[in-house]
Structure formats: structure tokens, C-alpha cells
Design a protein around this motif. Structure first.
Motif, PDB file in Angstrom:
ATOM      1  N   LEU A  83       0.817  -1.213   0.000  1.00  0.00           N
ATOM      2  CA  LEU A  83       0.000   0.000   0.000  1.00  0.00           C
ATOM      3  C   LEU A  83       0.851   1.262   0.000  1.00  0.00           C
ATOM      4  CD1 LEU A  83      -2.694  -1.140   2.567  1.00  0.00           C
ATOM      5  CD2 LEU A  83      -3.022  -0.820   0.113  1.00  0.00           C
ATOM      6  N   LEU A  84       2.133   1.143   0.374  1.00  0.00           N
ATOM      7  CA  LEU A  84       3.051   2.287   0.368  1.00  0.00           C
ATOM      8  C   LEU A  84       4.190   2.064  -0.612  1.00  0.00           C
ATOM      9  CD1 LEU A  84       3.348   3.107   4.185  1.00  0.00           C
ATOM     10  CD2 LEU A  84       1.915   4.240   2.478  1.00  0.00           C
ATOM     11  N   ALA A  85       3.968   1.279  -1.645  1.00  0.00           N
ATOM     12  CA  ALA A  85       5.024   1.005  -2.622  1.00  0.00           C
ATOM     13  C   ALA A  85       5.599   2.314  -3.155  1.00  0.00           C
ATOM     14  CB  ALA A  85       4.470   0.172  -3.769  1.00  0.00           C
ATOM     15  N   GLY A  86       6.908   2.441  -3.072  1.00  0.00           N
ATOM     16  CA  GLY A  86       7.592   3.646  -3.521  1.00  0.00           C
ATOM     17  C   GLY A  86       7.990   4.587  -2.402  1.00  0.00           C
ATOM     18  N   ARG A 120       9.078  11.337 -12.845  1.00  0.00           N
ATOM     19  CA  ARG A 120       9.851  11.585 -14.050  1.00  0.00           C
ATOM     20  C   ARG A 120      11.048  10.644 -14.138  1.00  0.00           C
ATOM     21  NH1 ARG A 120       7.860  12.172 -17.666  1.00  0.00           N
ATOM     22  NH2 ARG A 120       9.738  12.887 -18.738  1.00  0.00           N
ATOM     23  N   GLU A 121      11.565  10.201 -13.004  1.00  0.00           N
ATOM     24  CA  GLU A 121      12.742   9.335 -12.999  1.00  0.00           C
ATOM     25  C   GLU A 121      12.454   7.998 -13.675  1.00  0.00           C
ATOM     26  OE1 GLU A 121      15.860   7.365  -9.759  1.00  0.00           O
ATOM     27  OE2 GLU A 121      14.438   8.899  -9.132  1.00  0.00           O
ATOM     28  N   ASP A 122      11.277   7.432 -13.408  1.00  0.00           N
ATOM     29  CA  ASP A 122      10.902   6.146 -14.009  1.00  0.00           C
ATOM     30  C   ASP A 122       9.390   6.154 -14.190  1.00  0.00           C
ATOM     31  OD1 ASP A 122      10.463   3.542 -14.803  1.00  0.00           O
ATOM     32  OD2 ASP A 122      11.862   2.663 -13.383  1.00  0.00           O
ATOM     33  N   PRO A 123       8.893   6.753 -15.285  1.00  0.00           N
ATOM     34  CA  PRO A 123       7.448   6.928 -15.451  1.00  0.00           C
ATOM     35  C   PRO A 123       6.656   5.626 -15.404  1.00  0.00           C
ATOM     36  CG  PRO A 123       8.644   8.287 -17.034  1.00  0.00           C
ATOM     37  CD  PRO A 123       9.652   7.400 -16.373  1.00  0.00           C
ATOM     38  N   LEU A 124       7.184   4.554 -15.999  1.00  0.00           N
ATOM     39  CA  LEU A 124       6.435   3.305 -16.026  1.00  0.00           C
ATOM     40  C   LEU A 124       6.160   2.803 -14.613  1.00  0.00           C
ATOM     41  CD1 LEU A 124       5.188   0.841 -17.422  1.00  0.00           C
ATOM     42  CD2 LEU A 124       7.491  -0.158 -17.509  1.00  0.00           C
ATOM     43  N   ARG A 125       7.210   2.709 -13.806  1.00  0.00           N
ATOM     44  CA  ARG A 125       7.027   2.130 -12.479  1.00  0.00           C
ATOM     45  C   ARG A 125       6.348   3.092 -11.506  1.00  0.00           C
ATOM     46  NH1 ARG A 125       9.276  -2.682 -12.867  1.00  0.00           N
ATOM     47  NH2 ARG A 125      11.042  -2.961 -14.259  1.00  0.00           N
ATOM     48  N   ALA A 126       6.428   4.393 -11.765  1.00  0.00           N
ATOM     49  CA  ALA A 126       5.725   5.343 -10.907  1.00  0.00           C
ATOM     50  C   ALA A 126       4.234   5.390 -11.215  1.00  0.00           C
ATOM     51  CB  ALA A 126       6.327   6.738 -11.059  1.00  0.00           C
ATOM     52  N   ASP A 127       3.843   5.067 -12.438  1.00  0.00           N
ATOM     53  CA  ASP A 127       2.431   5.136 -12.829  1.00  0.00           C
ATOM     54  C   ASP A 127       1.706   3.807 -12.685  1.00  0.00           C
ATOM     55  OD1 ASP A 127       2.700   7.792 -13.450  1.00  0.00           O
ATOM     56  OD2 ASP A 127       2.993   7.471 -15.595  1.00  0.00           O
ATOM     57  N   GLU A 128       2.440   2.700 -12.736  1.00  0.00           N
ATOM     58  CA  GLU A 128       1.797   1.380 -12.776  1.00  0.00           C
ATOM     59  C   GLU A 128       2.375   0.466 -11.706  1.00  0.00           C
ATOM     60  OE1 GLU A 128      -0.677   0.999 -14.657  1.00  0.00           O
ATOM     61  OE2 GLU A 128      -0.450   2.561 -16.165  1.00  0.00           O
ATOM     62  N   MET A 129       1.580  -0.505 -11.306  1.00  0.00           N
ATOM     63  CA  MET A 129       2.072  -1.560 -10.418  1.00  0.00           C
ATOM     64  C   MET A 129       2.580  -2.707 -11.289  1.00  0.00           C
ATOM     65  SD  MET A 129       2.028  -0.652  -7.299  1.00  0.00           S
ATOM     66  CE  MET A 129       2.023  -2.127  -6.284  1.00  0.00           C
ATOM     67  N   VAL A 130       3.669  -2.462 -11.997  1.00  0.00           N
ATOM     68  CA  VAL A 130       4.205  -3.434 -12.937  1.00  0.00           C
ATOM     69  C   VAL A 130       4.815  -4.601 -12.166  1.00  0.00           C
ATOM     70  CG1 VAL A 130       5.796  -3.793 -14.849  1.00  0.00           C
ATOM     71  CG2 VAL A 130       4.704  -1.577 -14.545  1.00  0.00           C
ATOM     72  N   PRO A 131       4.355  -5.828 -12.402  1.00  0.00           N
ATOM     73  CA  PRO A 131       4.950  -6.970 -11.693  1.00  0.00           C
ATOM     74  C   PRO A 131       6.299  -7.345 -12.297  1.00  0.00           C
ATOM     75  CG  PRO A 131       3.206  -7.735 -13.144  1.00  0.00           C
ATOM     76  CD  PRO A 131       3.215  -6.239 -13.246  1.00  0.00           C
ATOM     77  N   ALA A 179       9.584  -3.981  -8.875  1.00  0.00           N
ATOM     78  CA  ALA A 179       8.177  -3.864  -9.240  1.00  0.00           C
ATOM     79  C   ALA A 179       7.746  -2.406  -9.300  1.00  0.00           C
ATOM     80  CB  ALA A 179       7.310  -4.633  -8.248  1.00  0.00           C
ATOM     81  N   GLY A 180       6.520  -2.179  -9.758  1.00  0.00           N
ATOM     82  CA  GLY A 180       5.989  -0.832  -9.864  1.00  0.00           C
ATOM     83  C   GLY A 180       5.679  -0.227  -8.506  1.00  0.00           C
ATOM     84  N   ALA A 181       5.494   1.102  -8.501  1.00  0.00           N
ATOM     85  CA  ALA A 181       5.298   1.829  -7.249  1.00  0.00           C
ATOM     86  C   ALA A 181       4.232   2.900  -7.415  1.00  0.00           C
ATOM     87  CB  ALA A 181       6.613   2.440  -6.785  1.00  0.00           C
ATOM     88  N   ALA A 182       3.105   2.553  -8.025  1.00  0.00           N
ATOM     89  CA  ALA A 182       2.060   3.540  -8.289  1.00  0.00           C
ATOM     90  C   ALA A 182       1.516   4.212  -7.030  1.00  0.00           C
ATOM     91  CB  ALA A 182       0.922   2.883  -9.079  1.00  0.00           C
ATOM     92  N   PRO A 183       1.452   3.547  -5.855  1.00  0.00           N
ATOM     93  CA  PRO A 183       0.942   4.245  -4.672  1.00  0.00           C
ATOM     94  C   PRO A 183       1.756   5.460  -4.254  1.00  0.00           C
ATOM     95  CG  PRO A 183       0.826   1.882  -4.319  1.00  0.00           C
ATOM     96  CD  PRO A 183       1.602   2.101  -5.592  1.00  0.00           C
ATOM     97  N   VAL A 220      -3.825  -3.996  -3.458  1.00  0.00           N
ATOM     98  CA  VAL A 220      -4.085  -2.560  -3.439  1.00  0.00           C
ATOM     99  C   VAL A 220      -5.047  -2.254  -4.581  1.00  0.00           C
ATOM    100  CG1 VAL A 220      -2.099  -2.011  -4.911  1.00  0.00           C
ATOM    101  CG2 VAL A 220      -3.014  -0.247  -3.401  1.00  0.00           C
ATOM    102  N   VAL A 221      -5.887  -1.258  -4.377  1.00  0.00           N
ATOM    103  CA  VAL A 221      -6.792  -0.771  -5.416  1.00  0.00           C
ATOM    104  C   VAL A 221      -6.512   0.709  -5.585  1.00  0.00           C
ATOM    105  CG1 VAL A 221      -9.190  -0.386  -6.086  1.00  0.00           C
ATOM    106  CG2 VAL A 221      -8.543  -2.514  -4.916  1.00  0.00           C
ATOM    107  N   GLY A 222      -6.080   1.093  -6.771  1.00  0.00           N
ATOM    108  CA  GLY A 222      -5.671   2.467  -7.014  1.00  0.00           C
ATOM    109  C   GLY A 222      -6.705   3.238  -7.805  1.00  0.00           C
ATOM    110  N   ARG A 223      -7.182   4.321  -7.221  1.00  0.00           N
ATOM    111  CA  ARG A 223      -8.126   5.186  -7.935  1.00  0.00           C
ATOM    112  C   ARG A 223      -7.345   6.265  -8.674  1.00  0.00           C
ATOM    113  NH1 ARG A 223     -14.041   7.371  -6.322  1.00  0.00           N
ATOM    114  NH2 ARG A 223     -14.415   8.433  -8.319  1.00  0.00           N
TER     115      ARG A 223
END
Length: 496
Positions: free
Chosen positions: A35-38, A110-121, A138-142, A446-449
Motif C-alpha cells: 500500500l506504500l510502494a515507492g 519523471r525518474e521512471d514513469p512506467l514504475r511510478a504510474d503502474e504496479m508493474v509486476p 516492481a511498480g510503485a504507483a501508490p 491494493v486498489v488504485g483510484r
């Protein structure tokens, strides 16, 4: 009034040249709650921001098990002064403002848009799920919704005096400890044996490009296996098959006894199946007969160079001692000489035992029969679809009732290409012509809105279900229904 200080131990190794000092904390990406990824990476950024300007070359990095702040100077005294400044910056983050957190969240994105925007496994998520070692890579969308209060709690729990060590490579011998104005707190516990989920013997479809293969081996053979895989897979995929350019390897400590060793490659979609076959066959060949003489010669040459590099040896020594003290990880055996027959024998034996743990991740967009590919290699096929299969029924769903809602992609049911049913905490997606899937939101990681634009559900295995409002009739109502059906403690704000 001066801040209260606490003694923090120093480890030192002599070497020539500049002095490299690090303030290291025993917490990293793998310690984050999903829930606090990142949060560990965000806090690292906030500490450096609070420490600026730093009148010396400096860097910071969040690793799997530790967070490191580094300065390079000409004297031990100057290095320790800068470390004191970093410690003061850690304490300053306890009072960080919402404006500063928001600004740094944007920088992290901006450093890593993919992993900051998505919970990429990552390949580790495919093996372990989204928690623990599955957080590695892994991703860190939270991170988009982490608050100053959550930053403060992370610092108070992890970036504390009892969980810190200072390493110094080079310069004059420092004192045994240095007093730092860090928050008080205990050390992290040594890594315990992993008792959570651990997938083995599987070929997993992945949303990431390319391929990745991993095995679980004794920690003592992991460094040699890393080097061997990088050379052998490079030779097989790039030089012989010509189906990949970039090949890399790394490892993650699972506990004090075991490590996960990974090799990755970047074939295009059309070459994914062939590349996966080459990697699996290479692993099996290595288990049977070991590396080629060319590979061992290259490793011997690298060891010989490292043996003459005093700065490298000093860095290796202090880094190993830091990991041992903070996380209980074993100190690697010195490898100054050529690869020995005993090392090769141990490698073959360990890899033969580890083949049963093999997990191969492949680009799900590749045009390949993954089920057949998995069968050829004796692996289970995992399609990585979210949730579990749902019972099929008539295409037109019944009308919604109490605690239940039905959504579709078009105004008229007959023209909709998918329906979504929300029943209590269960969400069932029924695409026309495809198998239905059900996700129980109470069991989600986690469920991200994403504002009113959509919602991302990450199930307990780390697989994702993306629902975009603009793809559904009255899509915002659908987003609201999914969020309302989710236990509130599992809902986080993701980037819109």
C-alpha cells in the motif's frame, strides 16, 4: 536547543585515493508495504533535498534491503561532517510539508514513469507475489498518494539510529562511532526465512518487454552464478542466435541462506519464444556441464583486475559488513584468485538442484503459443490474468439489486463488448467471447483510484486489472462502484 544525538557505528577499510563515506539504513524496497510502494525511494529523495546544498560529490540509492546516502571527499573528518549533515536532513524530513512531498513525487515520477504510474509486476513479483521480495523491481504507483504523515512514519520506523551504520572507505581511521542527530529507534530484524508464496517451475506471461529467468540458489553460489549467466546467455542469445542485444543479471537476497538469481534479455516480440528456449536450455546445460572455458577465463580476468583495485576491495569489504550487521546477510567468500574446480562443482550441483525453482517471464504480447512452450520445457503455464476464472452464464446480465451493480461498455447491452458486475466485494469482468474473471476486492493487494478516470486493481498475486472510465458507458459510475466495494484501507490514490 541542539538536537539529541545517538552513537552510530562506523565500519572502515583503508585504501588510497578519495574518501567515500556512506550513511546506510537497514530498510529498502522489499520492506515496503504494498500500500506504500515507492515510499522508500520517495524518502530517499526528500532526505537529499533537505541536505542540499552538499559541497561534495554525492549520491543516494534505494536498494532491495538498504537505503544509502553517499559522499566523496578528501579527508575522513570532512566526510563525517557531511554524514552529520545527512543525518540532520533525515530528522528534518519529519517536518516535511505537503508542498515538498508533492514536488518530490513529481520528480520520482519523471525518474521512471512506467514504475511510478503502474504496479508493474517484476520477475520477483511473478514468483513471490506483490509483497516482500516481490517488491524488488516492481511498480510503485501508490507513491502518487503518499502523504507527509506516511513519510514521517517511515522515517520514524526505519531511518533511525539503531538501524544505521556509517561506512568509510579510505582516509584516516575514524572513531568506532559517530554521534548523529537521527531519530531514536531499534535495528531492523535480520532477514527471516521467507514463508510466503513462492512460485516454482513456471512460465509466466508478463506485461514487461523481453524475457527474464530466475532460480533460487544457496547464497554462497549466487555471485558466481550471476557472472556465469551474464556471459553464457550473452554468448548464446546475442553472439550465436542473434536475437537479443542487452543481457543483464542480478540477485536478490531471499534470506540469510538463499538468493534469487535473475538473467534478463531484450528480444523483440517475434524472437521471444526462441530466446526463452535458448535461456532454459542454457541453464540446463550449465547444470549438467558447467560454464565454458571462455566464460571462466573472462571471470578470472575480472577477478584479477579487481584484486589490483584497492578502492574496489575496500568498497566490497565495507559493503559486505554493512549488510551483515544491518540485515544479517552472510559475508561473501573472498574471490581474489581464479575460479576453482570446487567452485565449479558447487555451482553445477546448486544449479541442478535449483532447476525445479525456475521461473521464466515472457512478453505477453509476443505471438507465441505460451502453453505449448511451457509444456515443452516441463513448466506450468501462468497467463497472469487477474483474479480467478468465473462461471460462465448468459451474456445479458440480470438487473442490479441490493449491494450489486452491473456496468457495460455501451448503452445497449446487445452492443456492449464487455460487462462488469460488482457484487459485494467481488468484481466480475465478462468480455464478449473471452473467459470471465472474478477478483475479490477484499483480497486485493491494493486498489488504485485514478481520479474519475479509472481504477487499477492489483490482486493478491500481483496481477492487474485496469478499468478506464472512458471505455465504459457511464464509466465514472463504474469507477465509483468499484471503489465503494473495496475495503477502505486498500484504496490508494494512483496517478490520473
Amino acid at each position: 536547543m541542539p538536537e539529541q544525538t545517538h552513537p552510530v557505528p562506523i565500519v572502515h577499510a583503508p585504501t588510497i585515493g578519495p574518501v567515500t563515506a556512506r550513511l546506510v539504513f537497514g530498510a529498502g524496497t522489499c520492506d515496503e508495504p504494498v500500500l506504500l510502494a515507492g515510499v522508500a525511494h520517495l524518502v530517499e529523495h526528500l532526505v537529499v533535498r533537505a541536505a542540499l546544498p552538499i559541497a561534495a560529490p554525492h549520491n543516494a540509492v534505494t536498494q532491495d534491503r538498504i537505503t544509502v546516502f553517499e559522499v566523496v571527499t578528501t579527508t575522513t573528518e570532512e566526510a563525517l561532517d557531511l554524514v552529520r549533515g545527512l543525518a540532520a536532513a533525515v530528522r528534518a524530513v519529519l517536518d516535511v510539508s505537503e508542498e515538498t512531498v508533492e514536488r518530490e513525487r513529481r520528480i520520482v515520477a519523471r525518474e521512471d514513469p512506467l514504475r511510478a504510474d503502474e504496479m508493474v509486476p517484476s520477475v520477483h513479483t511473478a514468483r513471490f507475489g506483490p509483497a516482500g521480495p516481490g517488491r524488488s523491481g516492481a511498480g510503485a504507483a501508490p507513491v502518487a498518494g503518499i502523504t507527509p504523515a506516511e513519510v514521517r512514519r517511515w522515517v520514524e520506523h526505519h531511518l533511525v539510529a539503531g538501524n544505521a551504520i556509517v561506512s568509510v572507505a579510505g582516509g584516516a581511521v575514524p572513531p568506532a562511532t559517530v554521534d548523529l542527530a537521527l531519530p531514536p529507534g531499534p535495528p531492523a530484524a535480520p532477514l527471516q526465512p521467507w514463508t510466503g508464496p513462492m512460485r516454482t517451475g513456471a512460465l509466466v506471461e508478463s506485461p514487461l518487454d523481453g524475457i527474464a529467468a530466475s532460480v533460487v540458489v544457496p547464497a554462497r553460489v549466487a555471485p558466481l552464478l550471476e557472472a556465469v549467466l551474464e556471459h553464457e546467455v550473452f554468448d548464446a542469445l546475442r553472439m550465436e542466435a542473434g536475437v537479443a542485444y542487452a543481457i543483464d543479471s542480478h540477485s536478490v537476497a531471499l534470506d540469510g541462506e538463499r538468493s534469487v538469481v535473475v538473467v534478463t534479455a531484450d528480444p523483440v516480440e517475434a524472437d521471444t519464444e526462441a530466446a526463452a528456449t535458448v535461456v532454459v536450455e542454457t541453464l540446463r546445460r550449465l547444470a549438467a556441464s558447467g560454464p565454458s572455458t571462455s566464460t571462466t577465463a573472462r571471470i578470472d580476468a575480472a577477478r584479477a583486475v579487481n584484486a589490483t583495485d584497492a578502492a574496489f576491495r575496500a568498497d566490497l569489504r565495507v559493503s559486505a559488513e554493512v549488510l551483515m550487521r544491518l540485515r544479517g546477510l552472510p559475508t561473501p567468500q573472498p574471490v581474489d584468485g581464479p575460479v576453482t574446480p570446487a567452485e565449479l562443482s558447487n555451482l553445477r550441483s546448486a544449479l541442478a538442484d535449483a532447476l525445479g525453482t525456475l521461473v521464466v517471464c515472457v512478453d505477453q504480447d509476443a505471438d507465441a503459443d505460451f502453453a505449448a512452450l511451457a509444456e515443452r520445457h516441463g513448466l506450468d503455464h501462468v497467463d497472469a490474468a487477474p483474479g480467478v476464472p468465473a462461471p460462465e452464464r448468459v451474456w445479458f446480465p440480470p438487473r442490479p439489486g441490493a449491494g450489486r451493480s452491473v456496468h457495460r461498455t455501451a448503452l445497449l447491452p446487445a452492443f456492449a463488448d464487455a460487462h462488469l458486475e460488482v457484487d459485494g466485494t467481488r468484481v466480475t469482468l465478462r468480455p464478449r467471447g473471452l473467459p470471465a474473471r472474478m477478483v475479490d476486492l477484499a483480497e486485493a493487494a491494493v486498489v488504485g483510484r485514478r481520479g474519475d478516470l479509472g481504477v487499477t486493481v492489483v490482486d493478491g498475486a500481483g496481477n492487474t486489472l485496469h478499468l478506464r472510465a472512458d471505455e465504459w458507458w457511464r464509466g465514472r459510475r463504474m469507477v465509483d462502484a468499484v471503489v465503494r466495494a473495496t475495503p477502505p484501507h486498500l484504496v490508494r490514490a494512483f496517478s490520473a
